[in-house]
Scaffold this motif. Structure first.
Motif, mmCIF file in Angstrom:
data_model
loop_
_atom_site.group_PDB
_atom_site.id
_atom_site.type_symbol
_atom_site.label_atom_id
_atom_site.label_comp_id
_atom_site.label_asym_id
_atom_site.label_seq_id
_atom_site.Cartn_x
_atom_site.Cartn_y
_atom_site.Cartn_z
ATOM 1 N N LEU A 284 32.769 49.248 39.326
ATOM 2 C CA LEU A 284 33.960 48.591 38.792
ATOM 3 C C LEU A 284 34.802 49.575 37.981
ATOM 4 O O LEU A 284 36.033 49.628 38.117
ATOM 5 C CB LEU A 284 33.550 47.394 37.930
ATOM 6 C CG LEU A 284 34.679 46.590 37.276
ATOM 7 C CD1 LEU A 284 35.617 46.003 38.327
ATOM 8 C CD2 LEU A 284 34.096 45.479 36.398
ATOM 9 N N ARG A 285 34.148 50.361 37.162
ATOM 10 C CA ARG A 285 34.871 51.350 36.357
ATOM 11 C C ARG A 285 35.579 52.371 37.255
ATOM 12 O O ARG A 285 36.700 52.804 36.955
ATOM 13 C CB ARG A 285 33.910 52.060 35.398
ATOM 14 C CG ARG A 285 34.614 52.954 34.377
ATOM 15 C CD ARG A 285 33.590 53.667 33.513
ATOM 16 N NE ARG A 285 32.800 52.748 32.718
ATOM 17 C CZ ARG A 285 33.166 52.270 31.524
ATOM 18 N NH1 ARG A 285 34.338 52.627 31.005
ATOM 19 N NH2 ARG A 285 32.373 51.452 30.858
ATOM 20 N N LYS A 286 34.946 52.748 38.344
ATOM 21 C CA LYS A 286 35.569 53.685 39.282
ATOM 22 C C LYS A 286 36.879 53.117 39.819
ATOM 23 O O LYS A 286 37.900 53.812 39.903
ATOM 24 C CB LYS A 286 34.598 53.980 40.423
ATOM 25 C CG LYS A 286 35.134 54.940 41.476
ATOM 26 C CD LYS A 286 34.106 55.145 42.586
ATOM 27 C CE LYS A 286 34.674 56.039 43.682
ATOM 28 N NZ LYS A 286 33.703 56.212 44.802
ATOM 29 N N ASN A 287 36.878 51.836 40.202
ATOM 30 C CA ASN A 287 38.110 51.195 40.659
ATOM 31 C C ASN A 287 39.158 51.162 39.557
ATOM 32 O O ASN A 287 40.349 51.429 39.792
ATOM 33 C CB ASN A 287 37.820 49.762 41.117
ATOM 34 C CG ASN A 287 37.206 49.693 42.502
ATOM 35 O OD1 ASN A 287 37.092 50.691 43.195
ATOM 36 N ND2 ASN A 287 36.801 48.499 42.897
ATOM 37 N N LEU A 288 38.735 50.828 38.355
ATOM 38 C CA LEU A 288 39.667 50.720 37.236
ATOM 39 C C LEU A 288 40.306 52.065 36.908
ATOM 40 O O LEU A 288 41.482 52.132 36.523
ATOM 41 C CB LEU A 288 38.944 50.159 36.006
ATOM 42 C CG LEU A 288 38.492 48.697 36.133
ATOM 43 C CD1 LEU A 288 37.561 48.337 34.985
ATOM 44 C CD2 LEU A 288 39.678 47.751 36.169
ATOM 45 N N GLU A 289 39.558 53.122 37.064
ATOM 46 C CA GLU A 289 40.119 54.451 36.818
ATOM 47 C C GLU A 289 41.216 54.787 37.817
ATOM 48 O O GLU A 289 42.228 55.407 37.468
ATOM 49 C CB GLU A 289 39.004 55.496 36.853
ATOM 50 C CG GLU A 289 38.084 55.428 35.629
ATOM 51 C CD GLU A 289 36.857 56.307 35.754
ATOM 52 O OE1 GLU A 289 36.603 56.818 36.879
ATOM 53 O OE2 GLU A 289 36.132 56.465 34.759
ATOM 54 N N ILE B 71 44.521 48.929 46.712
ATOM 55 C CA ILE B 71 44.721 50.243 46.098
ATOM 56 C C ILE B 71 43.437 51.059 46.025
ATOM 57 O O ILE B 71 43.468 52.290 46.122
ATOM 58 C CB ILE B 71 45.339 50.068 44.689
ATOM 59 C CG1 ILE B 71 46.667 49.311 44.797
ATOM 60 C CG2 ILE B 71 45.557 51.413 44.004
ATOM 61 C CD1 ILE B 71 47.208 48.831 43.458
ATOM 62 N N THR B 72 42.300 50.410 45.864
ATOM 63 C CA THR B 72 41.045 51.137 45.680
ATOM 64 C C THR B 72 40.267 51.319 46.983
ATOM 65 O O THR B 72 39.137 51.807 46.952
ATOM 66 C CB THR B 72 40.171 50.412 44.643
ATOM 67 O OG1 THR B 72 40.006 49.032 45.029
ATOM 68 C CG2 THR B 72 40.831 50.450 43.272
ATOM 69 N N VAL C 179 40.740 45.317 42.214
ATOM 70 C CA VAL C 179 40.015 45.529 40.958
ATOM 71 C C VAL C 179 38.505 45.555 41.208
ATOM 72 O O VAL C 179 37.795 46.440 40.724
ATOM 73 C CB VAL C 179 40.368 44.434 39.935
ATOM 74 C CG1 VAL C 179 39.519 44.594 38.658
ATOM 75 C CG2 VAL C 179 41.854 44.483 39.585
ATOM 76 N N ALA C 180 38.023 44.595 41.969
ATOM 77 C CA ALA C 180 36.570 44.462 42.149
ATOM 78 C C ALA C 180 36.106 44.760 43.568
ATOM 79 O O ALA C 180 34.973 44.443 43.931
ATOM 80 C CB ALA C 180 36.129 43.055 41.743
ATOM 81 N N LEU C 181 36.966 45.403 44.365
ATOM 82 C CA LEU C 181 36.613 45.697 45.759
ATOM 83 C C LEU C 181 35.363 46.560 45.838
ATOM 84 O O LEU C 181 35.252 47.593 45.171
ATOM 85 C CB LEU C 181 37.788 46.408 46.433
ATOM 86 C CG LEU C 181 37.703 46.635 47.940
ATOM 87 C CD1 LEU C 181 37.782 45.300 48.681
ATOM 88 C CD2 LEU C 181 38.824 47.562 48.405
#
Length: 375
Positions: A18-23, A209-210, A242-244
């Motif tokens: 999740l953090r990777k996506n958020l970054e 996006i991710t 966000v959570a993909l």
């Protein structure tokens, strides 16, 4: 991740993924100055909201309850849009929301005085329908013929929108940024003359996006095109992005039977626990499994309900499956917890977090009272 540390069935969200996506999303914010919001309709696991709030500007909501959840659990910007608002809920919506998007002129006229008198600054927008979309399936296409989502240019031009701060469009579903670029050109051509007098525009969701193959450079170009041409703020409200690929659904084989092929009955249900599998429809990936016939042992996965069509898909394995074996479905954070149900009295999966630093944490389990209290 040790699957045996979790109850079965169980949704598990990996905080590191999740953090990777958020970054990635934060990098888009930093490069463009845009504002990215979590669309709670796809992912409302509020235990992750403190983490998400470190990267994103807030949430977007589709109902009073989502607005309240975002306000209470993340405490940042709260935007809301609905095709129509309930009059008996609107005062409470004002309490939790800082941006309200109206679907029609009549909704704006009905509630604008309440907004002005609410005692706090609330920015208002109108959802537009640019009558352009590249979504081929009508159920997911907000611009299909006779859509109820947003105002077309013809209807928009017929009214005075003094007091409106922004425009909102949502025309995409799981698409890349080339679609957004073409959509932005249509919006600019049709509604550009109104944007110069506004504060913001919201590009809606549906931006993947991710995803590994997503073209971030074209996204950046699309955002900056509007920002620089009109000097307004740009919002995006992805849910899936966000959570993909951050969540899993851990399940267990209950039985294996034969009827023309091997059939494995699981303790998880497509109908109850992953309804998008039937609605989209699609076949979720399973860790360690291949396509039918790819490996020696092929099984059809079915759920424990009485619905004949409660079928998840066909999968093959190198080794035979036996009762008690774990089956782990991928990409189960989005549109799962927010859409599950207790059809047949089937219990809901537990909810858990995992990270390398903290290991497994089971946050919630469900039982009979959760089933009974809904009826």
């Amino acid at each position: 991740m040790n699957y045996n540390e979790f109850p079965s069935p169980c949704y598990v969200v990996d905080e590191d993924l999740l953090r990777k996506n958020l970054e990635i999303l934060k990098s888009v914010e930093d490069r463009t100055g845009c504002h990215i919001l979590l669309a709670q309709k796809a992912f409302s696991m509020y235990a992750t909201f403190p983490l998400i709030g470190q990267y994103l500007d807030g949430v977007t909501s589709s109902s009073l309850f989502e607005a309240r959840l975002g306000c209470e659990e993340m405490g940042k910007e709260v935007h809301i849009y609905a095709p129509a608002y309930r009059e008996d809920e609107f005062d409470e919506i004002l309490k939790y929301s800082g941006h309200i998007v109206f679907n029609s002129y009549t909704q704006w006229i009905k509630y604008r005085d309440k907004v002005k008198a609410c005692g706090k600054h609330v920015e208002c927008g109108i959802r537009i329908n640019p009558e352009y979309s590249e979504i081929e399936t009508d159920i997911y296409n907000p611009c299909f013929t006779n859509s109820r989502m947003g105002m077309t240019l013809k209807n928009f031009e017929a009214h005075d929108f003094e007091g409106i701060d922004g425009l909102h469009f949502h025309t995409m579903c799981e698409q890349n940024s080339d679609t957004l670029w073409r959509t932005v050109q249509v919006v600019d051509e049709k509604f550009g003359k109104y944007l110069k007098n506004l504060k913001w525009i919201n590009f809606g969701g549906g931006h993947h996006i991710t995803r590994d193959d997503y073209d971030i450079e074209t996204l950046v170009k699309s955002i900056l095109f509007i920002k620089e041409k009109y000097g307004i703020e740009v919002y995006l409200e992805p849910g899936e992005a966000v959570a993909l690929n951050t969540g899993f659904l851990i399940s267990t084989v209950l039985d294996v039977m034969e009827n023309g092929m091997e059939i494995a009955i699981l303790d998880t249900s497509a109908a109850c626990h992953m309804p998008d599998v039937l609605e989209m429809p699609y076949r979720p990936n399973v860790i360690g499994a291949g396509q039918p016939g790819e490996y020696q042992h092929t099984y059809r996965f079915g759920g424990p309900t009485c619905l004949a069509g409660d079928i998840i898909g066909d999968y093959s394995f190198r080794d035979p499956l036996r009762p008690g074996d774990k089956v782990v479905f991928c990409d189960m954070a989005i549109y799962s917890m927010v859409k599950n149900n207790t059809f047949n009295g089937v219990n809901l999966p537990s909810i858990a977090l995992f990270s390398e630093a903290e290991g497994a944490r089971v946050l919630k389990t469900f039982g009979y009272e959760d089933f009974k209290s809904r009826l």
